[in-house]
Design an enzyme around this catalytic site. Structure first.
Site, PDB file in Angstrom:
ATOM      1  N   ASP A 116      24.411  58.813  40.279  1.00 40.62           N
ATOM      2  CA  ASP A 116      23.639  59.460  39.224  1.00 40.62           C
ATOM      3  C   ASP A 116      22.705  60.462  39.874  1.00 40.62           C
ATOM      4  OD1 ASP A 116      24.778  58.078  37.086  1.00 40.62           O
ATOM      5  OD2 ASP A 116      23.284  56.476  37.153  1.00 40.62           O
ATOM      6  N   ASP A 134      28.372  60.470  32.216  1.00 37.65           N
ATOM      7  CA  ASP A 134      27.503  59.862  31.203  1.00 37.65           C
ATOM      8  C   ASP A 134      27.199  60.867  30.092  1.00 37.65           C
ATOM      9  OD1 ASP A 134      27.347  57.546  32.762  1.00 37.65           O
ATOM     10  OD2 ASP A 134      25.463  58.157  33.709  1.00 37.65           O
TER      11      ASP A 134
END
Length: 162
Positions: A116, A134
């Site tokens: 991330d 995401d």
């Protein structure tokens, strides 16, 4: 065919951005992009989107989450096969969810975690770091939600409401 190309592009964009962050930034490093709003970071997420279940037991992270992701992919492919005449929002939403789920599933199997790197915050309010996959899942789900509010057109075979 255009949706397959879009899914392939989104998966490639997800892979390239994750690899660039992993290669160029030390783990847990943070670089401000827009002061008091957005940083690039390098984190590893063993949970699902937005770090949900990151603190779960190893069984959940190693088996339940990947099984859930595989099930989601199979379900989306099934939905695609049943929605030949779906509207643009539905098809685009399903394509984005498929691409996002595939991108994160690849990382989960290849590395045991997902990189991330997008970190947004305002003052003390901080959103968990996330990635392109995401984002695809979230935007795709939003498109499906919007589509669900659209009035359905009646077909010739459907009786009128009383």
């Amino acid at each position: 065919m255009p949706y397959i190309l879009l899914a392939a592009f989104l998966i490639a964009l997800d892979r390239v951005t994750k690899l660039a962050v992993a290669e160029k930034m030390p783990l847990y490093d943070s670089k401000p992009v827009i002061d008091s709003f957005f940083n690039l970071v390098h984190t590893r997420n063993t949970g699902i989107a937005f770090s949900l279940f990151a603190d779960a037991q190893p069984f959940v992270k190693d088996y339940v989450i990947p099984l859930f992701s595989i099930s989601a992919l199979v379900f989306i492919v099934y939905i695609f096969s049943k929605t030949e005449s779906a509207g643009l929002r539905t098809t685009l939403g399903l394509t984005m969810i498929l691409a996002g789920a595939a991108g994160n599933l690849y990382d989960r199997f290849a590395y045991g975690y997902v990189v991330d790197f997008l970190d947004f915050y305002v003052g003390a309010y901080h959103w968990p770091a996330f990635n392109v996959a995401d984002s695809c899942i979230t935007v795709g789900a939003g498109l499906l939600l919007l589509e669900s509010f659209r009035p359905r057109q009646r077909t010739d075979q459907e009786p009128e409401s009383a």
